[in-house]
Design a protein around this motif. Structure first.
Motif, PDB file in Angstrom:
ATOM      1  N   GLU A  43       4.318   5.906  -5.112  1.00  0.00           N
ATOM      2  CA  GLU A  43       4.173   6.278  -6.747  1.00  0.00           C
ATOM      3  C   GLU A  43       2.871   7.411  -7.019  1.00  0.00           C
ATOM      4  O   GLU A  43       3.272   8.170  -8.110  1.00  0.00           O
ATOM      5  CB  GLU A  43       3.681   5.065  -7.338  1.00  0.00           C
ATOM      6  CG  GLU A  43       4.964   3.992  -7.412  1.00  0.00           C
ATOM      7  CD  GLU A  43       6.216   4.457  -8.119  1.00  0.00           C
ATOM      8  OE1 GLU A  43       5.876   5.239  -9.115  1.00  0.00           O
ATOM      9  OE2 GLU A  43       7.317   3.965  -7.853  1.00  0.00           O
ATOM     10  N   ASP A  44       1.934   7.230  -6.505  1.00  0.00           N
ATOM     11  CA  ASP A  44       0.980   8.159  -6.538  1.00  0.00           C
ATOM     12  C   ASP A  44       1.174   9.638  -6.166  1.00  0.00           C
ATOM     13  O   ASP A  44       1.031  10.357  -6.985  1.00  0.00           O
ATOM     14  CB  ASP A  44      -0.637   7.979  -5.936  1.00  0.00           C
ATOM     15  CG  ASP A  44      -1.146   6.597  -6.112  1.00  0.00           C
ATOM     16  OD1 ASP A  44      -0.624   6.111  -7.464  1.00  0.00           O
ATOM     17  OD2 ASP A  44      -1.701   5.961  -5.396  1.00  0.00           O
ATOM     18  N   THR A  45       2.048   9.692  -5.025  1.00  0.00           N
ATOM     19  CA  THR A  45       2.446  10.957  -4.862  1.00  0.00           C
ATOM     20  C   THR A  45       3.446  11.590  -5.575  1.00  0.00           C
ATOM     21  O   THR A  45       3.781  12.643  -6.138  1.00  0.00           O
ATOM     22  CB  THR A  45       3.197  11.048  -3.132  1.00  0.00           C
ATOM     23  OG1 THR A  45       2.076  10.337  -2.456  1.00  0.00           O
ATOM     24  CG2 THR A  45       3.548  12.403  -2.822  1.00  0.00           C
ATOM     25  N   LYS A  46       4.441  10.673  -5.930  1.00  0.00           N
ATOM     26  CA  LYS A  46       5.582  11.041  -7.091  1.00  0.00           C
ATOM     27  C   LYS A  46       4.814  11.507  -8.493  1.00  0.00           C
ATOM     28  O   LYS A  46       5.440  12.607  -8.816  1.00  0.00           O
ATOM     29  CB  LYS A  46       6.316   9.809  -7.320  1.00  0.00           C
ATOM     30  CG  LYS A  46       7.300   9.965  -8.314  1.00  0.00           C
ATOM     31  CD  LYS A  46       8.219   8.631  -8.782  1.00  0.00           C
ATOM     32  CE  LYS A  46       8.696   8.682 -10.241  1.00  0.00           C
ATOM     33  NZ  LYS A  46       9.457   7.344 -10.430  1.00  0.00           N
ATOM     34  N   GLU A  47       3.985  10.782  -8.813  1.00  0.00           N
ATOM     35  CA  GLU A  47       3.147  11.387 -10.108  1.00  0.00           C
ATOM     36  C   GLU A  47       2.689  12.631  -9.946  1.00  0.00           C
ATOM     37  O   GLU A  47       2.814  13.483 -10.891  1.00  0.00           O
ATOM     38  CB  GLU A  47       2.284  10.245 -10.633  1.00  0.00           C
ATOM     39  CG  GLU A  47       2.787   8.792 -11.265  1.00  0.00           C
ATOM     40  CD  GLU A  47       1.658   7.726 -11.342  1.00  0.00           C
ATOM     41  OE1 GLU A  47       0.695   8.220 -11.522  1.00  0.00           O
ATOM     42  OE2 GLU A  47       2.196   6.627 -11.806  1.00  0.00           O
ATOM     43  N   GLU A  48       2.012  13.037  -8.856  1.00  0.00           N
ATOM     44  CA  GLU A  48       1.271  14.031  -8.705  1.00  0.00           C
ATOM     45  C   GLU A  48       2.369  15.193  -8.509  1.00  0.00           C
ATOM     46  O   GLU A  48       2.029  16.343  -9.054  1.00  0.00           O
ATOM     47  CB  GLU A  48       0.296  13.838  -7.317  1.00  0.00           C
ATOM     48  CG  GLU A  48      -0.949  13.027  -7.415  1.00  0.00           C
ATOM     49  CD  GLU A  48      -1.636  13.013  -6.255  1.00  0.00           C
ATOM     50  OE1 GLU A  48      -1.442  13.914  -5.353  1.00  0.00           O
ATOM     51  OE2 GLU A  48      -2.302  12.084  -6.071  1.00  0.00           O
TER      52      GLU A  48
ATOM     53  N   GLN B  21       0.985  16.543   1.606  1.00  0.00           N
ATOM     54  CA  GLN B  21       0.873  15.072   1.479  1.00  0.00           C
ATOM     55  C   GLN B  21       2.020  14.210   1.674  1.00  0.00           C
ATOM     56  O   GLN B  21       2.523  13.506   1.900  1.00  0.00           O
ATOM     57  CB  GLN B  21       0.224  14.951   0.129  1.00  0.00           C
ATOM     58  CG  GLN B  21      -0.061  13.380  -0.362  1.00  0.00           C
ATOM     59  CD  GLN B  21      -0.783  13.222  -1.468  1.00  0.00           C
ATOM     60  OE1 GLN B  21      -1.341  14.058  -2.139  1.00  0.00           O
ATOM     61  NE2 GLN B  21      -0.667  12.053  -2.183  1.00  0.00           N
TER      62      GLN B  21
ATOM     63  N   ARG C 213       2.519   2.018  -3.340  1.00  0.00           N
ATOM     64  CA  ARG C 213       1.329   2.546  -4.183  1.00  0.00           C
ATOM     65  C   ARG C 213       1.124   4.173  -4.012  1.00  0.00           C
ATOM     66  O   ARG C 213       0.921   4.875  -4.829  1.00  0.00           O
ATOM     67  CB  ARG C 213      -0.054   1.665  -4.083  1.00  0.00           C
ATOM     68  CG  ARG C 213       0.000   0.578  -5.044  1.00  0.00           C
ATOM     69  CD  ARG C 213      -1.265  -0.054  -5.188  1.00  0.00           C
ATOM     70  NE  ARG C 213      -1.985  -0.361  -3.878  1.00  0.00           N
ATOM     71  CZ  ARG C 213      -1.975  -1.461  -3.175  1.00  0.00           C
ATOM     72  NH1 ARG C 213      -1.140  -2.372  -3.724  1.00  0.00           N
ATOM     73  NH2 ARG C 213      -2.528  -1.355  -2.091  1.00  0.00           N
ATOM     74  N   LYS C 214       1.190   4.339  -2.675  1.00  0.00           N
ATOM     75  CA  LYS C 214       0.967   5.701  -2.175  1.00  0.00           C
ATOM     76  C   LYS C 214       2.216   6.572  -2.702  1.00  0.00           C
ATOM     77  O   LYS C 214       1.694   7.782  -3.007  1.00  0.00           O
ATOM     78  CB  LYS C 214       0.741   5.692  -0.361  1.00  0.00           C
ATOM     79  CG  LYS C 214       0.004   6.740   0.061  1.00  0.00           C
ATOM     80  CD  LYS C 214      -0.328   6.700   1.260  1.00  0.00           C
ATOM     81  CE  LYS C 214      -0.950   7.833   2.030  1.00  0.00           C
ATOM     82  NZ  LYS C 214      -1.267   7.522   3.329  1.00  0.00           N
TER      83      LYS C 214
ATOM     84  N   LYS D 250       0.914  -1.308   0.172  1.00  0.00           N
ATOM     85  CA  LYS D 250       0.033   0.054   0.063  1.00  0.00           C
ATOM     86  C   LYS D 250       0.947   1.258  -0.016  1.00  0.00           C
ATOM     87  O   LYS D 250       0.685   2.164  -0.718  1.00  0.00           O
ATOM     88  CB  LYS D 250      -0.891  -0.196   1.203  1.00  0.00           C
ATOM     89  CG  LYS D 250      -2.006  -0.950   1.209  1.00  0.00           C
ATOM     90  CD  LYS D 250      -2.842  -1.019   2.555  1.00  0.00           C
ATOM     91  CE  LYS D 250      -4.042  -2.175   2.527  1.00  0.00           C
ATOM     92  NZ  LYS D 250      -4.660  -2.134   3.858  1.00  0.00           N
TER      93      LYS D 250
END
Length: 767
Positions: free
Chosen positions: A32-37, A62, A29-30, A26
Motif C-alpha cells: 500500500e505504501d509503495t502504491k501510494e508513493e 523499490q 502495508r508495504k 507487513k
C-alpha cells in the motif's frame, strides 16, 4: 509421550501460521505504501508536471524489490497450503485472496512503469527524428493505458491524466510527421478564386525531395520512408494519402485527360528535388486527346511518383497500391468518359483499326500492375475498350436518334417533289450465297409462266406529290443505319435495326405533337404531313425485305420487318389531313351562316350579306386549291376539294329548301347566287401547276361533288315554270325525281308559286 509430541507439532504449526500472517500484514502495508508513493509520483509527473527523476528511479527499484518479496512469500504460502491443505483451507484462501489483490495492484504498477518508460523513450526518439521508434513507443504506452482501463478493480484517478498526456504526445508526433511530409511533398496550386480552366492548370507544380540512387535507380528518401511508416503505425497514413490523391486527381491527372494541349514536364532541380509541372506546348485544334496520348501522359506522372514517393512498403502492401485503390475507379471513369468514349469509330469500316486502342489499353494496365498501382486482371477500362462493338452500336444509335429528332423538329415547309418514277437510293449489298444457289437452280429449269395481262409499271408507285425535305433525309438516315447493320455482329446489328424502328416510332410520336398547332393552323403543312406519312408507309412495306437476307440471325429469319408500322403511318397521315378538313369545313359553314338563311333577298342588306357569304366561300376554296396545288396527289386533291365544295352547296341547298315563301325577286337573286357557285365552283379544281392540264378535272366535278347534280336541278327549279317543273319530274322518272323527293319538290312549288288552281294541279302530278 504421544500427547506431548502432538502438542509440540500443533504449537509449531500455530506459530508458523502466526508468522505467515504477520508477514503478509507487513507485506500488505508495504504494498500500500509503495502504491501510494508510485501514484503520487505519477500524478506529480503527468498531473502536476513536477520533475522528480531521481525519486521515480528509487521508486522503480523499490517496486522491483517488493515484487520479489511478494513472489518469495507466495511460494512459501503455496508450499504451506499444500502441506496443511486439510487443516487450514479457509485460512489460506483468505490469505491467498489478499495476495491476489496485492498481485493485481503490482500488475497495475508494472503497467504504470511501462507507460512512463515508453513515454520517455518516445520523447527521446522524437527529438532524434527517429519517427518509427517514437510511433512504436507511443503504441506501447497506449497499450499500457488500455490495460489499466481494462481492470475492473482499477479506479486510479490519474487515468484521465495519462490519457491526456498520451493524446498530446500522439498529436505532437503527427504534427511533426505532417511537417516533414509538407517539406518532402510540396504542391504549388492556383488560387481557389481563380476560375478553373487551362490557364489555371498551368500553375500546378509538385515538388518531390531527392531520392537516393542505388544501382542508378531512383528511390524514395530514408526520411520519407520513416515518415510514411510512422504515419501508418499511428493510423493516419490513409488520411494523408487520400488528401494527396484528391489533389493529384483534381489538379493533374484529370486535366491531362481532358485537355489535349496539356502535357507534363519532369525536371530535376538542385536543392528542390524532382518537379512535375503542367505545361501547354501548343494549342491543339482537337477537342479530345487520343487514348495513346492520354496513357503516355498519365504513365509519366505515375512512374515519377512511384520512383520518388510511392515505392515504399507499408506492412504487406506498397504505398502505390494504397494510392491505386483510392484513384483507380475515378481515373478509369474519367478516361472512359473523356477519352475512350470519343475515340469510338462512327463507321463500321473503322472498327478493325480500333484494335490498336485495345492493345494500348492493355499495355497501360500492364505498366500500372508492374508498379502495383493496379490489382487484378480485368478492369472496367479494359472491358470498355474490348466491348467496342457494343459501344459503337450504342454511340451510333444515340447519334442517329439525335439526328432524327433534329430532322423531325425542323421546318416542314421545305419540300421536294416526288414523282412516280422516284426510287430510294438503296445501297448495293452482296448477294447472299443461299439466294445465288436458288437463282442458279431456277435458271436451269426455267419455265415461262407469264400472264398476258400485265399490271402497269406504275401500279405500285407513289403518286406525284411533295414531301418535306427532312423526311427524305430521315429515310436516307434509316437506310444508312441499316447498311451499317449489314456485316456487323449480331448484337450490333440488333441494336442498329431496332434503332431504325425507334426512328419511325419517334416520328409517329414527336411530329404530331411538336407541330400540332401549325398542322391545324396551316392547310399547306397538313397536306405535307399527310404526304410524309404516306411516303414513309409506302417505303416501310419493302424496306425490311431489302435488308433482311443480309442481316445476321435472328433478323434474317423474319424479324427484320417494318410492315407492322404501315397501318399506323397511314392512319396518322389520314387523321392529320381529316383534322384540317374539319377546320376548313367549319370555316365554310361559319361564312355561310352570315347569309341570313338566304331569306328576304329582296331586301338589299340581306342580298349583300348572302352575296358576300357566297363570294367568301368561293374565295376560301380557291385559296385552298392554290395552297394544295402540286402538293397533294391529284386523286386526294380532287376528293378533298370536292368534299369541301359539297359541304358548301349542301348547306346552301338545305337553307333554300327550308324557305317557306320565295318571291319572284327572291328567286331571281337566289338563282344568281347559285349560278355564281355553278360557274366558279369547278374553277377551284386546279391540282396541277400547268393550267391547260386542269380542265379535265374541272369537267369531272360531278365525280367529286356528290350534291352537284342536286344543286344544278335546284338552280333550274328556281327559274322554271310550273309546267317545266312537272316535266322535269316526269312522273317520278325525270332528272328532278333523281335528286329530290316528292315532298321536297312540293315544298319548293309552294314556296315559289302562289296558291292557284294551276299550282294545285301541278302538286297533284308530283307523286
Amino acid at each position: 509421550m504421544a500427547s506431548f509430541v502432538t502438542e509440540v507439532l500443533a504449537s509449531s504449526g500455530k506459530l508458523e501460521k502466526e508468522d505467515l500472517s504477520s508477514k503478509i500484514s507487513k507485506m500488505s502495508r508495504k504494498v500500500e505504501d509503495t502504491k501510494e508513493e508510485v501514484c503520487d509520483m505519477i500524478n506529480k509527473r503527468y498531473g502536476d508536471f513536477l520533475p522528480s527523476l531521481q525519486g521515480s528511479e528509487e521508486l522503480m527499484v523499490q517496486v522491483d524489490e517488493v515484487s520479489k518479496e511478494m513472489d518469495a512469500l507466495k511460494n512459501c504460502i503455496e508450499t504451506e497450503v499444500q502441506q496443511n491443505i486439510h487443516v487450514a483451507v479457509a485460512e489460506y484462501a483468505k490469505i491467498k485472496q489478499q495476495l491476489e489483490k496485492n498481485t493485481i495492484i503490482m500488475t497495475m504498477l508494472g503497467h504504470l512503469k511501462q507507460f512512463h518508460s515508453a513515454m520517455e523513450e518516445s520523447n527521446k526518439a522524437l527529438l532524434d527524428k527517429k519517427y518509427v521508434d517514437a510511433a512504436n513507443h507511443l503504441e506501447r504506452a497506449r497499450a499500457s493505458v488500455d490495460s489499466l482501463k481494462g481492470w475492473k478493480t482499477s479506479q486510479l484517478p490519474l487515468l484521465s491524466a495519462l490519457s491526456s498526456e498520451l493524446t498530446v504526445q500522439r498529436e505532437n508526433l503527427i504534427y511533426h510527421l505532417g511537417d516533414e511530409w509538407k517539406r518532402l511533398v510540396i504542391w504549388s496550386l492556383p488560387s481557389s478564386k481563380e476560375p478553373t480552366g487551362l490557364k489555371s492548370f498551368l500553375k500546378v507544380k509538385l515538388n518531390l525531395s531527392h531520392g537516393c540512387t542505388k544501382d542508378g535507380e531512383a528511390k524514395p528518401t530514408a526520411l520519407l520512408c520513416c515518415v510514411l511508416q510512422a504515419l501508418a503505425i499511428q493510423g493516419d497514413l490513409q488520411h494523408k494519402i487520400k488528401l494527396f490523391s484528391q489533389v493529384l486527381m483534381k489538379t493533374m491527372l484529370k486535366p491531362l485527360v481532358m485537355y489535349p494541349s496539356l502535357s507534363v514536364r519532369v525536371t530535376e532541380q538542385q536543392g528542390e528535388g524532382t518537379v512535375l509541372a503542367l505545361q501547354c506546348l501548343e494549342e491543339s485544334h482537337k477537342e479530345r486527346s487520343t487514348p495513346s496520348q492520354v496513357y503516355s501522359k498519365l504513365l509519366l506522372v505515375l512512374r515519377t511518383l512511384h520512383s520518388h514517393l510511392l515505392d515504399v512498403s507499408i506492412g504487406d502492401k506498397k504505398l502505390s497500391a494504397i494510392l491505386g485503390e483510392l484513384i483507380w475507379e475515378e481515373m478509369s471513369k474519367c478516361i472512359i468518359h473523356e477519352c475512350l468514349l470519343y475515340s469510338i469509330p462512327t463507321n463500321s469500316s473503322q472498327l478493325e483499326k480500333y484494335n490498336t486502342v485495345i492493345k494500348e489499353t492493355e499495355e497501360f494496365e500492364k505498366s500500372l500492375k508492374e508498379m502495383e498501382f493496379l490489382q487484378g486482371d480485368s478492369t472496367d477500362l479494359l472491358k470498355y475498350a474490348r466491348d467496342v462493338n457494343c459501344h459503337f452500336a450504342s454511340k451510333k444509335c444515340k447519334d442517329v436518334i439525335v439526328a432524327a429528332r433534329k430532322l423531325m423538329t425542323s421546318k416542314m415547309h421545305n419540300t421536294v417533289k416526288i414523282t412516280p418514277d422516284y426510287k430510294l437510293r438503296l445501297p448495293k449489298l452482296p448477294v447472299p450465297a443461299s439466294e445465288l444457289k436458288v437463282k442458279h437452280e431456277t435458271t436451269k429449269n426455267e419455265i415461262t409462266m407469264e400472264n398476258k395481262k400485265q399490271l402497269s409499271p406504275w401500279s405500285m408507285c407513289l403518286p406525284a406529290c411533295r414531301i418535306s425535305e427532312s423526311v427524305q433525309q430521315l429515310m436516307e438516315l434509316a437506310l444508312n443505319t441499316l447498311s451499317e447493320a449489314v456485316g456487323s455482329s449480331t448484337q450490333c446489328a440488333l441494336q442498329l435495326f431496332f434503332t431504325v424502328r425507334n426512328i419511325f416510332q419517334l416520328f409517329y410520336d414527336v411530329v404530331p405533337t411538336y407541330h400540332k398547332e401549325n398542322l391545324l393552323k396551316f392547310p399547306h403543312l397538313a397536306a405535307i404531313q399527310h404526304n410524309n406519312c404516306m411516303y414513309l408507309a409506302h417505303h416501310l412495306l419493302t424496306l425490311g425485305h431489302h435488308f433482311r437476307t443480309h442481316l445476321p440471325q435472328p433478323l434474317s429469319e423474319g424479324i427484320a420487318t417494318f410492315v407492322d408500322m404501315v397501318p399506323g403511318f397511314r392512319k396518322l397521315g389520314a387523321q392529320c389531313f381529316l383534322a384540317q378538313m374539319n377546320v376548313q369545313r367549319a370555316e365554310l359553314l361559319e361564312r355561310l351562316s352570315t347569309a341570313h338563311n338566304f331569306g328576304n333577298l329582296d331586301d338589299e342588306d340581306s342580298y349583300i350579306a348572302a352575296s358576300k357569304a357566297v363570294r367568301q366561300v368561293i374565295h376560301q376554296l380557291k385559296q385552298l386549291g392554290t395552297v394544295w396545288q402540286d402538293v397533294l396527289p391529284v386523286s386526294i386533291y380532287c376528293k378533298a376539294m370536292g368534299n369541301l365544295l359539297n359541304t358548301a352547296i349542301t348547306e346552301v341547298i338545305s337553307k333554300i329548301m327550308m324557305l317557306e315563301d320565295i318571291s319572284s325577286e327572291d328567286g331571281e337573286h337566289l338563282h344568281t347566287l347559285c349560278q355564281t357557285i355553278i360557274e366558279e365552283g369547278p374553277l377551284v379544281f386546279i391540282p396541277l401547276a400547268e393550267e391547260n392540264k386542269n380542265k379535265k378535272y374541272q369537267e369531272e366535278v360531278p365525280l367529286y361533288v356528290r350534291k352537284w347534280s342536286t344543286f344544278k336541278e335546284l338552280v333550274i327549279v328556281l327559274r322554271a315554270s310550273l309546267q317545266e317543273i312537272v316535266d322535269r319530274w316526269a312522273d317520278g322518272k325525270g332528272p328532278l325525281a333523281l335528286e329530290f323527293s316528292s315532298s321536297e319538290v312540293k315544298n319548293l312549288i309552294r314556296a315559289l308559286f302562289q296558291n292557284t288552281e294551276r299550282r294545285a294541279v301541278a302538286l297533284t302530278k308530283i307523286k
